[in-house]
Design a protein around this motif. Structure first.
Motif, PDB file in Angstrom:
ATOM      1  N   GLY A 111       4.376  14.123 -61.736  1.00  0.00           N
ATOM      2  CA  GLY A 111       3.363  14.253 -62.386  1.00  0.00           C
ATOM      3  C   GLY A 111       2.761  12.882 -62.733  1.00  0.00           C
ATOM      4  N   GLY A 112       3.545  11.865 -62.724  1.00  0.00           N
ATOM      5  CA  GLY A 112       2.715  10.582 -62.845  1.00  0.00           C
ATOM      6  C   GLY A 112       2.229   9.940 -61.449  1.00  0.00           C
ATOM      7  N   SER A 113       2.539  10.439 -60.317  1.00  0.00           N
ATOM      8  CA  SER A 113       1.778  10.270 -59.205  1.00  0.00           C
ATOM      9  C   SER A 113       0.608  10.895 -58.965  1.00  0.00           C
ATOM     10  CB  SER A 113       2.831  10.405 -57.767  1.00  0.00           C
ATOM     11  OG  SER A 113       3.690   9.801 -57.720  1.00  0.00           O
ATOM     12  N   GLY A 120      -6.518   6.920 -61.416  1.00  0.00           N
ATOM     13  CA  GLY A 120      -6.576   5.330 -61.130  1.00  0.00           C
ATOM     14  C   GLY A 120      -5.629   4.545 -62.078  1.00  0.00           C
ATOM     15  N   ILE A 121      -5.189   5.159 -63.119  1.00  0.00           N
ATOM     16  CA  ILE A 121      -4.562   4.482 -64.024  1.00  0.00           C
ATOM     17  C   ILE A 121      -2.855   3.995 -63.503  1.00  0.00           C
ATOM     18  CG2 ILE A 121      -3.052   4.731 -66.238  1.00  0.00           C
ATOM     19  CD1 ILE A 121      -5.105   6.897 -67.200  1.00  0.00           C
ATOM     20  N   PRO A 122      -2.611   3.148 -63.871  1.00  0.00           N
ATOM     21  CA  PRO A 122      -1.292   2.248 -63.226  1.00  0.00           C
ATOM     22  C   PRO A 122      -0.178   3.482 -63.144  1.00  0.00           C
ATOM     23  CG  PRO A 122      -2.202   0.716 -64.483  1.00  0.00           C
ATOM     24  CD  PRO A 122      -2.948   1.720 -64.822  1.00  0.00           C
TER      25      PRO A 122
END
Length: 385
Positions: A111-113, A120-122
């Motif tokens: 999900g994070g990737s 573009g959020i870290p």
């Protein structure tokens, strides 16, 4: 939502096995890339071997569960391993705990990737956002997620097919060119493998093994079966559907096998969509489905380990004592395991899929794979069931 009660029983069992293997992690393309595409031309053979082994071992385990009416994994283990149950039943407990600790971390990373690629959020902030959703839902919305999980998995696969089929047709020339290069020994972008048959075969076996770890979730689904032949039918359906789905993904991923953008793509399926047809429509569609699948997997696994932990703590308490502090204990356990999964997820999606699942596969080889083979040989020699 899909009503599995209306399905033929054999198809229903195969459907559950299908949803335990294919979710957000598969839809992201990371598993296909790491375990199959990395090995070049062998990627077009190894899914057949991996899925055949998985269907065979599932068939053997589910047939035993049906014959001996062992519908939960602990009862199955104690019966199956016999006088060695003290060792192997507890070893499978470790395998199971590894599974329900690793899967949420991969869900966070998936999900994070995906969120990171879209916004573009870290990456760490994206996994934190996913973790916050999982933590809240694990506390208050697990029942809804469990009811929706199978439907959600099927929607993910339908979305994946909607992405893959048009892109396979549109990029057929690129795919055939990639296949030609791999047939001559070229390996996809960033592959560090030798491309040997032996290396590809071993990795396919590792893939089969870490998927086999989920067999403990399957025994309960043999209870409604009325005929042992249904177990065999379910294994055949499982092999056919899983292999076709995986091969479509392999063929689709061949379109980007030599795309230079693959070296920076943490979610390979998004790269395929962004370089193919209907990118403006399909990119958000597949992204949302991957994130939903990741959240669903994370919630189910974290809720499972929280329940096991809280029940273990409350076992020696009276009913009144257990009720008084139940919510506080559940909240603390959810927070601990969510933070643990968040921390593990910081290693990144591709390393987790490659390294984390590999260790799970090795543990499953010792706890399930080898004992199944020994049991099959022993019962054949002794003529027992």
């Amino acid at each position: 939502m899909i009503d599995k009660k209306k399905m033929p029983l054999a198809i229903g069992v195969a459907f559950v096995a299908f949803t335990t293997q294919f979710g957000g992690g598969f839809a992201s393309g990371a598993q296909i890339y790491q375990y199959f595409m990395n090995y070049g031309i062998w990627a077009f053979l190894m899914p057949f071997i991996a899925q055949f082994l998985l269907a065979l071992f599932f068939w053997y385990g589910l047939r035993y569960a049906y014959r001996h009416k062992t519908y939960d994994y602990r009862r199955f283990s104690d019966s199956f391993y016999g006088k060695y149950r003290v060792i192997f039943s507890n070893l499978y407990e470790i395998v199971y705990l590894m599974l329900i600790c690793l899967a949420p971390a991969v869900a966070f990373a998936t999900g994070g990737s995906t969120l990171n690629t879209l916004t573009g959020i870290p990456y760490w902030a994206c996994t934190l956002i996913i973790g916050a959703f999982i933590f809240v839902i694990a506390l208050y919305g697990t029942e809804i997620v469990r009811k929706c999980a199978s439907t959600l998995s099927v929607i993910i696969i339908i979305g994946l097919l909607v992405v893959l089929i048009p892109n396979i047709v549109a990029q057929w020339g690129t795919i055939t060119d990639s296949v030609g290069q791999m047939a001559q020994g070229a390996l996809p972008v960033c592959s560090k493998e030798s491309g040997s048959f032996g290396g590809a075969l071993w990795t396919a076996i590792v893939y089969f093994l870490f998927q086999l770890a989920s067999i403990g979730l399957m025994y309960q689904h043999t209870e409604p079966l009325t005929d042992e032949k249904q177990v065999t039918k379910s294994a055949v359906y499982m092999f056919l559907v899983n292999t076709i789905t995986m091969m479509l993904a392999v063929v689709g991923m061949a379109a980007i096998a030599f795309n230079s953008g693959l070296k920076d793509a943490s979610v390979p399926m998004l790269l395929l969509v962004q370089n193919g047809v209907g990118a403006s429509f399909l990119t958000p569609v597949i992204s949302i489905l991957i994130i939903l699948g990741a959240v669903s997997t994370g919630v189910n696994m974290i809720a499972g380990i929280v329940t096991r932990t809280v029940n273990a703590v409350e076992r020696k308490k009276s009913t009144e004592e257990a009720k008084k502090g139940h919510m506080a204990r559940s909240t603390a356990a959810s927070l601990i395991f969510t933070l643990l999964a968040f921390g593990i997820a910081q290693f990144g999606l591709l390393p987790l899929v490659k390294v984390g699942y590999s260790y799970l596969g090795y543990a499953t080889l010792i706890g399930v794979g080898i004992p199944f083979v020994v049991h099959a040989v022993y019962t054949k020699v002794k003529g027992t069931k």
